[in-house]
Design a protein around this motif. Structure first.
Motif, short mmCIF file in Angstrom:
data_model
loop_
_atom_site.label_atom_id
_atom_site.label_comp_id
_atom_site.label_asym_id
_atom_site.label_seq_id
_atom_site.Cartn_x
_atom_site.Cartn_y
_atom_site.Cartn_z
N THR A 78 0.81 -1.22 0.00
CA THR A 78 0.00 0.00 0.00
C THR A 78 0.84 1.27 0.00
O THR A 78 0.31 2.36 0.10
CB THR A 78 -0.93 0.02 1.22
OG1 THR A 78 -0.15 -0.11 2.42
CG2 THR A 78 -1.94 -1.11 1.16
N GLY A 79 2.13 1.15 -0.11
CA GLY A 79 3.00 2.32 -0.14
C GLY A 79 4.43 1.90 -0.40
O GLY A 79 4.81 0.75 -0.13
N MET A 80 5.21 2.81 -0.91
CA MET A 80 6.57 2.46 -1.30
C MET A 80 7.42 2.07 -0.09
O MET A 80 8.16 1.08 -0.13
CB MET A 80 7.21 3.64 -2.04
CG MET A 80 8.53 3.31 -2.68
SD MET A 80 9.09 4.63 -3.76
CE MET A 80 10.71 4.03 -4.18
N LEU A 81 7.30 2.84 0.99
CA LEU A 81 8.08 2.53 2.19
C LEU A 81 7.62 1.21 2.80
O LEU A 81 8.44 0.38 3.21
CB LEU A 81 7.94 3.67 3.21
CG LEU A 81 8.76 3.53 4.50
CD1 LEU A 81 10.25 3.43 4.18
CD2 LEU A 81 8.48 4.70 5.43
N GLN A 82 6.30 1.01 2.85
CA GLN A 82 5.75 -0.23 3.39
C GLN A 82 6.19 -1.43 2.56
O GLN A 82 6.54 -2.48 3.10
CB GLN A 82 4.22 -0.13 3.44
CG GLN A 82 3.51 -1.40 3.92
CD GLN A 82 3.05 -2.28 2.77
OE1 GLN A 82 2.81 -1.82 1.66
NE2 GLN A 82 2.95 -3.58 3.05
#
Length: 371
Positions: free
Chosen positions: A62-66
């Motif tokens: 759900t996100g690049m960092l995640q």
């Protein structure tokens, strides 16, 4: 310096292109893996989209960092270089063919084989040359691109066979009633059942399974949207790169003249080449990303993917490129066309910049050695 012969010039172009592509690909592999994971994910790629559509929180990424944290936790550092070998086998011949064909086309269009004369080509000739070179390179290296996508998209949780056998053996040894059973064979049977949904462990296994289930044509799945994508992408990438170089050279001449110095020096620094390549990569990717998403869906449809990493794209999920565009729009909305756009730009922009810088310097080095 004496102008090298046609064959020697082609070897220089091909060698410099292959080296530049290999360097760029290896440096940016982690971002490419993250981008592909987003592109092949059927579920929404943001928490906000899940909440807005009142969907259960089942999306893997759900996100690049995640995504970065999950891949590192579940697959370790090697997970960021999954599919890098077929990627190198794809990128190196791709860039070798691309730069070689590009130089030939520019030589034909300008009537001169000198690189400094190519910069003065009209913009539309630069775009056309880049597009044709991209098409030739794509057809020549496509099977490796498909294998790279399959290996990078599938995911593979870290499971150590030695630890699994140790645990099973220890548990079995505690029970007298299983003492006379063939424990090793039962362990391996249990292991195979556990990994029934496993993924391709090697490039060879992926190649064999694709040929077995799809035939040779399976190695070119998604070629049509790829060619549709590469025409504007390669054209924009090389066309804007040449345009940015012309503008930067003009700026250098202007600054040189304002300094009051005699003569003219419009040569580009490595940083200026990097910025030109960066701008070219961003421009091309923003325009062509939706077609890249469609290509990735075609490449992995019907192939194995661990359930932990989301729903797989079923075999023959899309009839053709236009059907894929329609279905993605209907089920995922406009956001579906830009899944992975952030890691894609973060990856493609520096990749383009590194490729051009590495090519320029490698070409100069090889030219000085071979001529």
């Amino acid at each position: 310096m004496e102008e090298p012969g046609q064959l020697k010039r082609a070897l220089i172009d091909a060698s410099a292109g292959a080296i530049a592509g290999g360097i760029s690909r290896t440096v940016t592999s982690p971002l490419d893996v993250i981008k592909i994971r987003f592109q092949v994910q059927l579920e929404p790629t943001s928490s906000w989209a899940l909440v807005r559509k009142n969907l259960p929180l089942q999306s893997k990424y759900t996100g690049m960092l995640q995504a970065t944290k999950d891949i590192f936790r579940e697959e370790g550092l090697p997970g960021f270089w999954r599919g890098n070998v077929p990627a190198l086998l794809m990128v190196m011949p791709y860039t070798a063919i691309q730069f070689t064909v590009l130089h030939k086309l520019k030589t034909f269009a300008s009537g001169s084989s000198k690189t400094e004369d190519h910069i003065n080509l009209s913009p539309y000739l630069s775009y056309i040359s880049g597009s044709l070179a991209g098409c030739a390179a794509t057809v020549g290296s496509y099977p490796f691109d498909l294998l790279r996508t399959v290996l990078a998209s599938q995911g593979e949780p870290k499971i150590r066979l030695s630890m699994f056998i140790f645990i099973c053996t220890t548990v079995c040894s505690l029970h007298e009633e299983v003492a006379n059973l063939d424990i090793p064979s039962r362990i391996m049977a249990f292991w195979k059942a556990l990994r029934a949904n496993d993924v391709y462990p090697t490039m060879r296994s992926a190649f064999v399974d694709i040929v077995r289930t799809r035939g040779i044509r399976g190695l070119y799945a998604g070629l049509s949207p790829t060619l549709v994508e590469i025409v504007p992408y390669a054209g924009l990438q090389f066309g804007t790169y040449d345009t940015f170089k012309r503008w930067t050279k003009a700026l250098n001449r202007l600054r040189f003249s304002k300094s009051g110095s005699t003569g003219s020096d419009d040569s580009l620094t490595s940083f200026q080449i990097f910025l030109c390549g960066l701008g070219a990569g961003i421009s091309a990717k923003l325009v062509c990303h939706p077609l890249d998403v469609v290509k990735k869906r075609f490449q992995i449809e019907g192939l194995q993917r661990h359930p932990r990493y989301g729903a797989r794209v079923e075999h023959r999920a899309y009839r053709n490129m236009f059907d894929a565009l329609e279905r993605i729009l209907k089920s995922e909305g406009w956001a579906g066309f830009y899944k992975g756009i952030v890691p894609s730009i973060v990856k493609s922009a520096p990749a383009s910049a590194v490729t051009f810088v590495a090519y320029e310097y490698t070409f100069d080095l090889l030219e000085s050695i071979w001529t």
